[in-house]
Design a protein around this motif. Structure first.
Motif, PDB file in Angstrom:
ATOM      1  N   UNK A 179       0.832  -1.209   0.000  1.00 16.97           N
ATOM      2  CA  UNK A 179       0.000   0.000   0.000  1.00 16.97           C
ATOM      3  C   UNK A 179       0.869   1.264   0.000  1.00 16.97           C
ATOM      4  N   UNK A 180       1.881   1.275  -0.865  1.00  9.68           N
ATOM      5  CA  UNK A 180       2.794   2.404  -1.058  1.00  9.68           C
ATOM      6  C   UNK A 180       3.548   2.708   0.240  1.00  9.68           C
ATOM      7  N   UNK A 181       3.007   3.585   1.109  1.00  9.31           N
ATOM      8  CA  UNK A 181       3.593   3.825   2.422  1.00  9.31           C
ATOM      9  C   UNK A 181       2.517   3.785   3.491  1.00  9.31           C
ATOM     10  N   UNK A 182       1.369   3.207   3.153  1.00  5.04           N
ATOM     11  CA  UNK A 182       0.298   3.082   4.127  1.00  5.04           C
ATOM     12  C   UNK A 182      -0.153   4.421   4.671  1.00  5.04           C
ATOM     13  N   UNK A 183      -0.239   4.516   5.988  1.00  4.38           N
ATOM     14  CA  UNK A 183      -0.769   5.726   6.611  1.00  4.38           C
ATOM     15  C   UNK A 183       0.156   6.930   6.429  1.00  4.38           C
ATOM     16  N   UNK A 184       1.401   6.703   5.988  1.00  7.96           N
ATOM     17  CA  UNK A 184       2.353   7.800   5.787  1.00  7.96           C
ATOM     18  C   UNK A 184       2.286   8.421   4.388  1.00  7.96           C
ATOM     19  N   UNK A 185       1.478   7.861   3.516  1.00  7.77           N
ATOM     20  CA  UNK A 185       1.537   8.197   2.092  1.00  7.77           C
ATOM     21  C   UNK A 185       1.485   9.691   1.796  1.00  7.77           C
ATOM     22  N   UNK A 186       0.589  10.439   2.435  1.00  7.91           N
ATOM     23  CA  UNK A 186       0.395  11.852   2.103  1.00  7.91           C
ATOM     24  C   UNK A 186       1.258  12.811   2.930  1.00  7.91           C
ATOM     25  N   UNK A 187       2.042  12.297   3.865  1.00 13.49           N
ATOM     26  CA  UNK A 187       2.857  13.177   4.710  1.00 13.49           C
ATOM     27  C   UNK A 187       4.201  13.449   4.043  1.00 13.49           C
ATOM     28  N   UNK A 188       4.595  14.717   4.005  1.00 15.41           N
ATOM     29  CA  UNK A 188       5.840  15.112   3.352  1.00 15.41           C
ATOM     30  C   UNK A 188       6.579  16.143   4.206  1.00 15.41           C
ATOM     31  N   UNK A 189       7.821  16.432   3.821  1.00 15.22           N
ATOM     32  CA  UNK A 189       8.579  17.525   4.400  1.00 15.22           C
ATOM     33  C   UNK A 189       8.667  17.483   5.912  1.00 15.22           C
ATOM     34  N   UNK A 190       8.344  18.620   6.531  1.00 16.51           N
ATOM     35  CA  UNK A 190       8.481  18.750   7.993  1.00 16.51           C
ATOM     36  C   UNK A 190       7.549  17.801   8.723  1.00 16.51           C
ATOM     37  N   UNK A 191       6.367  17.568   8.180  1.00 14.80           N
ATOM     38  CA  UNK A 191       5.430  16.639   8.841  1.00 14.80           C
ATOM     39  C   UNK A 191       6.014  15.229   8.859  1.00 14.80           C
ATOM     40  N   UNK A 192       6.597  14.803   7.739  1.00  8.68           N
ATOM     41  CA  UNK A 192       7.196  13.465   7.690  1.00  8.68           C
ATOM     42  C   UNK A 192       8.428  13.391   8.596  1.00  8.68           C
ATOM     43  N   UNK A 193       9.184  14.488   8.676  1.00  7.36           N
ATOM     44  CA  UNK A 193      10.354  14.522   9.571  1.00  7.36           C
ATOM     45  C   UNK A 193       9.919  14.314  11.020  1.00  7.36           C
TER      46      UNK A 193
END
Length: 319
Positions: free
Chosen positions: A219-233
């Motif tokens: 599932x690509x990255x699952x629950x993390x799929x839409x988080x990017x940049x500072x949020x993903x950090x």
């Protein structure tokens, strides 16, 4: 001077700065062990033996574009990452580390055990809320898997937590560690509880074989799929701190916390934490991913009965 000392302990050592730095070092240890188990090198170029690679990864994410898709429910989507980071840091304040030779945590009170257990549950709830708010099909599947997995591992983990409290006769983590300084460690007295806790740690951290909510091959990255940049950090940093938090919790409950020959010491505490992380990393390298139905069946048919047995032993064969 007292205020300055409290600020130093809260913000530097053993507070926020120490927790972040050591959590990133634990990620390096974990990645090295996992890589060598698969005949790979792992982090190598950034710093000696790649030890600074986790720090570089966080800096890279912080420098990347931070995108908020127009279709998301913005309030939970934007609040989830900082709340996850905040909760993981607050949990570490209640863990007795033995820093500065003190036997108690920065925040130590009767009932802090329940607060830390609540924090572990809230982390999963915020994972669900943030990923569900992303309105992404892969995020939705990942969030549902995270919630279903929680139903599997939290029941046995909380039962074993109750067994520890019954034997220690306290709900204060610092006192639980201190009880073991004058008696056998609870890993000897409650071995079933230790096994259940390690399995629950793997599931809580979404580590193989329980990395089902992320499952990048499905599932690509699952629950993390839409988080990017500072949020993903912030989410990645939370994952590292949570590894430190849950490993520290296991050390406190079953391995005597910071207590060793000569009294409480940060050195004993960190060595024990490294031992738990080593065990977790080996398990991660040995097994393949379960399906969500297999994971829940595993916990309810095997792990839950073990936890009930441990509670029964604590009730009828007290210390």
């Amino acid at each position: 001077m007292s205020l300055l000392l409290d600020l130093f302990k809260s913000l530097v050592y053993p507070g926020v700065l120490f927790v972040i730095v050591f959590s990133l070092l634990l990620e390096w240890v974990d990645r090295k062990i996992y890589a060598h188990a698969q005949n790979r090198i792992g982090p190598y170029y950034v710093g000696p033996l790649g030890i600074l690679q986790p720090f570089a990864d966080i800096l890279k994410l912080l420098s990347k574009e931070d995108i908020t898709p127009p279709h998301v429910d913005k309030v939970p989507f934007l609040l989830a990452p900082p709340l996850l980071l905040y909760l993981s840091l607050v949990g570490m304040y209640m863990i007795p580390t033995g820093a500065l030779g003190e036997p108690h945590a920065i925040l130590s009170f009767e009932g802090d055990y329940l607060v830390v257990l609540t924090i572990t549950t809230l982390i999963t709830m915020f994972v669900f809320a943030g990923s569900w708010a992303s309105v992404n099909r892969f995020g939705a599947i990942g969030s549902i898997r995270a919630l279903l997995l929680m139903v599997g591992y939290e029941v046995p983990f909380f039962l074993c937590a109750a067994a520890i409290a019954l034997d220690a006769k306290t709900l204060c983590l610092s006192k639980m560690a201190e009880v073991q300084s004058t008696a056998l460690w609870f890993i000897v007295l409650q071995p079933l509880g230790f096994i259940v806790s390690i399995l629950s740690l793997q599931a809580e951290l979404e580590r193989i074989p329980f990395d089902i909510p992320e499952a990048e091959t499905e599932i690509v990255a699952g629950w993390l799929t839409e988080f990017t940049g500072k949020k993903l950090a912030m989410i990645r940093l939370t994952s590292d701190i949570e590894l430190f938090l849950l490993s520290s919790l296991v050390v406190t409950l079953y391995l005597g916390g910071p207590w060793g020959p000569g009294g409480p010491s940060i050195l004993w505490f960190l060595l024990k934490v490294l031992g738990v992380v080593l065990l977790s990393s080996v398990l991660r390298a040995l097994f393949a991913r379960y399906r969500i139905d297999q994971a829940i069946e595993f916990f309810w048919k095997l792990v839950v009965p073990l936890s009930f047995l441990q509670v029964a032993l604590a009730l009828f064969m007290p210390l």
